[in-house]
Structure formats: C-alpha cells, structure tokens
Design a protein around this motif. Structure first.
Motif, PDB file in Angstrom:
ATOM      1  N   ASP A  20       0.819  -1.211   0.000  1.00 31.14           N
ATOM      2  CA  ASP A  20       0.000   0.000   0.000  1.00 31.14           C
ATOM      3  C   ASP A  20       0.855   1.265   0.000  1.00 31.14           C
ATOM      4  OD1 ASP A  20       0.878  -0.220   2.602  1.00 31.14           O
ATOM      5  OD2 ASP A  20      -1.096   0.040   3.505  1.00 31.14           O
ATOM      6  N   ASN A  21       2.187   1.099  -0.032  1.00 32.81           N
ATOM      7  CA  ASN A  21       3.118   2.211  -0.181  1.00 32.81           C
ATOM      8  C   ASN A  21       4.144   1.825  -1.247  1.00 32.81           C
ATOM      9  OD1 ASN A  21       4.880   4.348   0.022  1.00 32.81           O
ATOM     10  ND2 ASN A  21       5.611   3.833   2.069  1.00 32.81           N
ATOM     11  N   PRO A  22       3.728   1.830  -2.536  1.00 26.29           N
ATOM     12  CA  PRO A  22       4.643   1.378  -3.588  1.00 26.29           C
ATOM     13  C   PRO A  22       5.935   2.195  -3.673  1.00 26.29           C
ATOM     14  CG  PRO A  22       2.595   2.213  -4.522  1.00 26.29           C
ATOM     15  CD  PRO A  22       2.425   2.200  -3.045  1.00 26.29           C
ATOM     16  N   GLN A  23       5.914   3.420  -3.165  1.00 24.51           N
ATOM     17  CA  GLN A  23       7.149   4.208  -3.158  1.00 24.51           C
ATOM     18  C   GLN A  23       8.198   3.530  -2.284  1.00 24.51           C
ATOM     19  OE1 GLN A  23       7.783   6.995  -5.122  1.00 24.51           O
ATOM     20  NE2 GLN A  23       9.880   6.626  -4.416  1.00 24.51           N
ATOM     21  N   SER A  24       7.773   2.784  -1.254  1.00 24.02           N
ATOM     22  CA  SER A  24       8.735   2.061  -0.403  1.00 24.02           C
ATOM     23  C   SER A  24       9.476   0.998  -1.216  1.00 24.02           C
ATOM     24  CB  SER A  24       8.035   1.431   0.800  1.00 24.02           C
ATOM     25  OG  SER A  24       7.138   0.397   0.423  1.00 24.02           O
ATOM     26  N   ILE A  25       8.802   0.425  -2.204  1.00 24.72           N
ATOM     27  CA  ILE A  25       9.427  -0.568  -3.088  1.00 24.72           C
ATOM     28  C   ILE A  25      10.464   0.117  -3.969  1.00 24.72           C
ATOM     29  CG2 ILE A  25       9.002  -2.178  -4.990  1.00 24.72           C
ATOM     30  CD1 ILE A  25       6.152  -2.549  -3.724  1.00 24.72           C
ATOM     31  N   VAL A  26      10.074   1.248  -4.555  1.00 23.91           N
ATOM     32  CA  VAL A  26      10.991   2.024  -5.402  1.00 23.91           C
ATOM     33  C   VAL A  26      12.220   2.442  -4.604  1.00 23.91           C
ATOM     34  CG1 VAL A  26      11.246   4.200  -6.679  1.00 23.91           C
ATOM     35  CG2 VAL A  26       9.164   2.828  -6.945  1.00 23.91           C
ATOM     36  N   ASP A  27      12.001   2.945  -3.403  1.00 22.50           N
ATOM     37  CA  ASP A  27      13.116   3.413  -2.575  1.00 22.50           C
ATOM     38  C   ASP A  27      14.079   2.275  -2.238  1.00 22.50           C
ATOM     39  OD1 ASP A  27      11.933   5.911  -2.669  1.00 22.50           O
ATOM     40  OD2 ASP A  27      11.105   5.796  -0.635  1.00 22.50           O
ATOM     41  N   ALA A  28      13.546   1.114  -1.846  1.00 18.62           N
ATOM     42  CA  ALA A  28      14.406  -0.020  -1.490  1.00 18.62           C
ATOM     43  C   ALA A  28      15.225  -0.479  -2.688  1.00 18.62           C
ATOM     44  CB  ALA A  28      13.562  -1.172  -0.946  1.00 18.62           C
ATOM     45  N   LEU A  29      14.598  -0.563  -3.842  1.00 18.19           N
ATOM     46  CA  LEU A  29      15.306  -0.986  -5.056  1.00 18.19           C
ATOM     47  C   LEU A  29      16.397   0.017  -5.430  1.00 18.19           C
ATOM     48  CD1 LEU A  29      12.274  -2.249  -7.150  1.00 18.19           C
ATOM     49  CD2 LEU A  29      14.150  -3.662  -6.274  1.00 18.19           C
ATOM     50  N   THR A  30      16.065   1.284  -5.369  1.00 18.75           N
ATOM     51  CA  THR A  30      17.013   2.337  -5.745  1.00 18.75           C
ATOM     52  C   THR A  30      18.229   2.340  -4.823  1.00 18.75           C
ATOM     53  OG1 THR A  30      15.207   3.673  -6.637  1.00 18.75           O
ATOM     54  CG2 THR A  30      17.264   4.813  -6.174  1.00 18.75           C
ATOM     55  N   VAL A  31      17.990   2.238  -3.528  1.00 18.04           N
ATOM     56  CA  VAL A  31      19.090   2.213  -2.558  1.00 18.04           C
ATOM     57  C   VAL A  31      19.999   1.019  -2.822  1.00 18.04           C
ATOM     58  CG1 VAL A  31      19.619   1.829  -0.108  1.00 18.04           C
ATOM     59  CG2 VAL A  31      17.938   3.543  -0.763  1.00 18.04           C
ATOM     60  N   ALA A  32      19.429  -0.090  -3.261  1.00 17.12           N
ATOM     61  CA  ALA A  32      20.214  -1.305  -3.529  1.00 17.12           C
ATOM     62  C   ALA A  32      20.877  -1.280  -4.909  1.00 17.12           C
ATOM     63  CB  ALA A  32      19.317  -2.535  -3.408  1.00 17.12           C
ATOM     64  N   GLY A  33      20.679  -0.200  -5.665  1.00 17.90           N
ATOM     65  CA  GLY A  33      21.355  -0.060  -6.953  1.00 17.90           C
ATOM     66  C   GLY A  33      20.554  -0.509  -8.167  1.00 17.90           C
ATOM     67  N   TYR A  34      19.295  -0.843  -7.971  1.00 18.31           N
ATOM     68  CA  TYR A  34      18.443  -1.230  -9.093  1.00 18.31           C
ATOM     69  C   TYR A  34      17.771   0.013  -9.686  1.00 18.31           C
ATOM     70  CZ  TYR A  34      18.716  -6.070  -7.467  1.00 18.31           C
ATOM     71  OH  TYR A  34      19.151  -7.309  -7.092  1.00 18.31           O
ATOM     72  N   ARG A  35      17.456  -0.070 -10.949  1.00 17.45           N
ATOM     73  CA  ARG A  35      16.624   0.949 -11.570  1.00 17.45           C
ATOM     74  C   ARG A  35      15.204   0.705 -11.079  1.00 17.45           C
ATOM     75  NH1 ARG A  35      13.130   0.865 -15.686  1.00 17.45           N
ATOM     76  NH2 ARG A  35      13.679  -1.249 -16.306  1.00 17.45           N
ATOM     77  N   ALA A  36      14.486   1.749 -10.735  1.00 12.98           N
ATOM     78  CA  ALA A  36      13.101   1.592 -10.284  1.00 12.98           C
ATOM     79  C   ALA A  36      12.324   2.863 -10.570  1.00 12.98           C
ATOM     80  CB  ALA A  36      13.054   1.272  -8.800  1.00 12.98           C
ATOM     81  N   GLU A  37      11.149   2.672 -11.144  1.00 10.87           N
ATOM     82  CA  GLU A  37      10.303   3.803 -11.499  1.00 10.87           C
ATOM     83  C   GLU A  37       8.856   3.441 -11.188  1.00 10.87           C
ATOM     84  OE1 GLU A  37       9.464   6.549 -15.472  1.00 10.87           O
ATOM     85  OE2 GLU A  37      10.619   4.703 -15.649  1.00 10.87           O
ATOM     86  N   LEU A  38       8.149   4.347 -10.533  1.00 10.05           N
ATOM     87  CA  LEU A  38       6.756   4.115 -10.175  1.00 10.05           C
ATOM     88  C   LEU A  38       5.844   4.657 -11.277  1.00 10.05           C
ATOM     89  CD1 LEU A  38       4.712   3.106  -8.109  1.00 10.05           C
ATOM     90  CD2 LEU A  38       4.882   5.336  -6.962  1.00 10.05           C
ATOM     91  N   LYS A  39       4.997   3.777 -11.797  1.00 16.64           N
ATOM     92  CA  LYS A  39       4.026   4.129 -12.836  1.00 16.64           C
ATOM     93  C   LYS A  39       2.655   3.619 -12.391  1.00 16.64           C
ATOM     94  CE  LYS A  39       6.840   5.473 -16.246  1.00 16.64           C
ATOM     95  NZ  LYS A  39       6.705   6.672 -17.007  1.00 16.64           N
ATOM     96  N   THR A  40       1.684   3.695 -13.269  1.00 11.85           N
ATOM     97  CA  THR A  40       0.389   3.059 -13.046  1.00 11.85           C
ATOM     98  C   THR A  40       0.065   2.197 -14.253  1.00 11.85           C
ATOM     99  OG1 THR A  40      -0.785   4.962 -13.941  1.00 11.85           O
ATOM    100  CG2 THR A  40      -0.543   4.872 -11.555  1.00 11.85           C
ATOM    101  N   ASP A  41      -0.663   1.099 -14.008  1.00 15.29           N
ATOM    102  CA  ASP A  41      -1.041   0.217 -15.113  1.00 15.29           C
ATOM    103  C   ASP A  41      -2.326   0.734 -15.772  1.00 15.29           C
ATOM    104  OD1 ASP A  41      -3.198  -0.608 -13.521  1.00 15.29           O
ATOM    105  OD2 ASP A  41      -2.314  -2.548 -13.035  1.00 15.29           O
ATOM    106  N   ASP A  42      -2.852  -0.018 -16.717  1.00 14.79           N
ATOM    107  CA  ASP A  42      -4.038   0.402 -17.467  1.00 14.79           C
ATOM    108  C   ASP A  42      -5.283   0.538 -16.590  1.00 14.79           C
ATOM    109  OD1 ASP A  42      -2.463   0.426 -19.725  1.00 14.79           O
ATOM    110  OD2 ASP A  42      -3.114  -1.558 -20.415  1.00 14.79           O
ATOM    111  N   LEU A  43      -5.278  -0.100 -15.426  1.00 16.57           N
ATOM    112  CA  LEU A  43      -6.418  -0.021 -14.511  1.00 16.57           C
ATOM    113  C   LEU A  43      -6.226   1.050 -13.441  1.00 16.57           C
ATOM    114  CD1 LEU A  43      -7.004  -3.850 -14.020  1.00 16.57           C
ATOM    115  CD2 LEU A  43      -8.247  -2.293 -15.541  1.00 16.57           C
ATOM    116  N   GLY A  44      -5.082   1.738 -13.487  1.00 20.93           N
ATOM    117  CA  GLY A  44      -4.789   2.769 -12.502  1.00 20.93           C
ATOM    118  C   GLY A  44      -4.111   2.255 -11.251  1.00 20.93           C
ATOM    119  N   ASP A  45      -3.732   0.976 -11.236  1.00 20.49           N
ATOM    120  CA  ASP A  45      -3.037   0.406 -10.086  1.00 20.49           C
ATOM    121  C   ASP A  45      -1.541   0.709 -10.177  1.00 20.49           C
ATOM    122  OD1 ASP A  45      -5.325  -0.726  -8.950  1.00 20.49           O
ATOM    123  OD2 ASP A  45      -5.141  -2.526 -10.196  1.00 20.49           O
ATOM    124  N   PRO A  46      -0.872   0.807  -9.034  1.00 23.80           N
ATOM    125  CA  PRO A  46       0.567   1.077  -9.043  1.00 23.80           C
ATOM    126  C   PRO A  46       1.345  -0.036  -9.739  1.00 23.80           C
ATOM    127  CG  PRO A  46      -0.345   1.311  -6.832  1.00 23.80           C
ATOM    128  CD  PRO A  46      -1.403   0.693  -7.673  1.00 23.80           C
TER     129      PRO A  46
END
Length: 156
Positions: free
Chosen positions: A28-54
């Motif tokens: 319920d906090n997809p930015q936490s996923i982006v932040d964890a990936l980024t800190v670990a050196g992965y590329r990560a970008e938050l978007k929405t799918d065709d249904l508006g879900d993260p």
C-alpha cells in the motif's frame, strides 16, 4: 537534579545501543518498493497500469520487469506484489519445458502466454504491515537468480 541527569544519560545510552528499525516495504506504499530498489542499486520507477493500479518498473539479469501491486479492493490497501517477466521466443516453447522448469524450481513459477512464449512470476504477500527491507531485498535477489536461471533454461 543529579538523579534526573543520570536517568536521562542512562536512557540515552540504552537507546543508542538499540539497532535501527528496519524500513518496512508495503504494497500500500509502492514508493517504499521504489526506494528499497534504488538504494540497492536497481533501476526503479513508479508508474500506473491500465487499470490505474501502481506498477514499479525495474530490471534484473539484463531484462526489464514490472512489479505489479495487487490486492486493492474497494479502495482498501494493496496487499501483495507480483514480479513478472516474459520473453518473446520465435516459435515459443512447450508446456513440457515449462513444467520441467517448474518442477525443478521452488519460488518463481513459469507459464506460457497465448503465443506459447514463456513467462515467469513470483508473488510476495505484504499483508499485515508488509515486510522488512532486508527480507524484501532477499526476495529481489531470489527473483534475479530465478530470472537468470529461467533465461538459461529457455535459451534466451
């Protein structure tokens, strides 16, 4: 006065000795996923799918993959994520090849799309408050290993 000062000093020393609280990864906090990936050196970008879900876009083992956020119902919090990847193979592959791969691997599961192209998915339950950053990143590494082995298996 000396007693208060002593108690405050003792409390400060005790708190300083405690380990830092691990960051929580929550669907319920997809930015936490982006932040964890980024800190670990992965590329990560938050978007929405065709249904508006993260939808988090990332990459591992040389291939891009989405992390779909699932479980939202009637504006209730999202409860899980699914790592996904698919490979467009000329001629696709066979159910037997996918079944063999699934029998030999425990966590990420393969299937065929409607063109017999192999796909790989790994679900992670993040209900009840999510999971610690370290455990989430262990799952990311497991996904990366699974993706690499999958690519080898399908001859990518």
């Amino acid at each position: 006065m000396k007693t208060r000062s002593f108690v405050a000093s003792a409390l400060a020393a005790a708190v300083a000795g405690l380990p830092a609280v691990a960051a929580q990864i929550a669907a319920d906090n997809p930015q936490s996923i982006v932040d964890a990936l980024t800190v670990a050196g992965y590329r990560a970008e938050l978007k929405t799918d065709d249904l508006g879900d993260p939808l988090v876009l990332s990459s591992a083992a040389g291939a891009g993959f989405p992390i779909a956020v699932h479980g939202r119902t009637n504006s209730a919090a999202c409860t899980s994520v699914a790592f996904q990847t698919g490979h467009d193979l000329e001629g696709g592959t066979t159910p037997a090849a996918v079944n063999r791969r699934n029998a030999e691997n425990r966590y990420a599961k393969a299937h065929l799309d409607d063109e017999n192209d192999p796909c790989l998915e790994m679900d992670i339950n993040l209900e009840a408050g999510g999971m610690a950053d370290a455990l989430f990143m262990a799952n990311v590494r497991l996904w990366e290993e699974s993706t690499g082995a999958f690519q080898t298996h399908i001859g990518w």
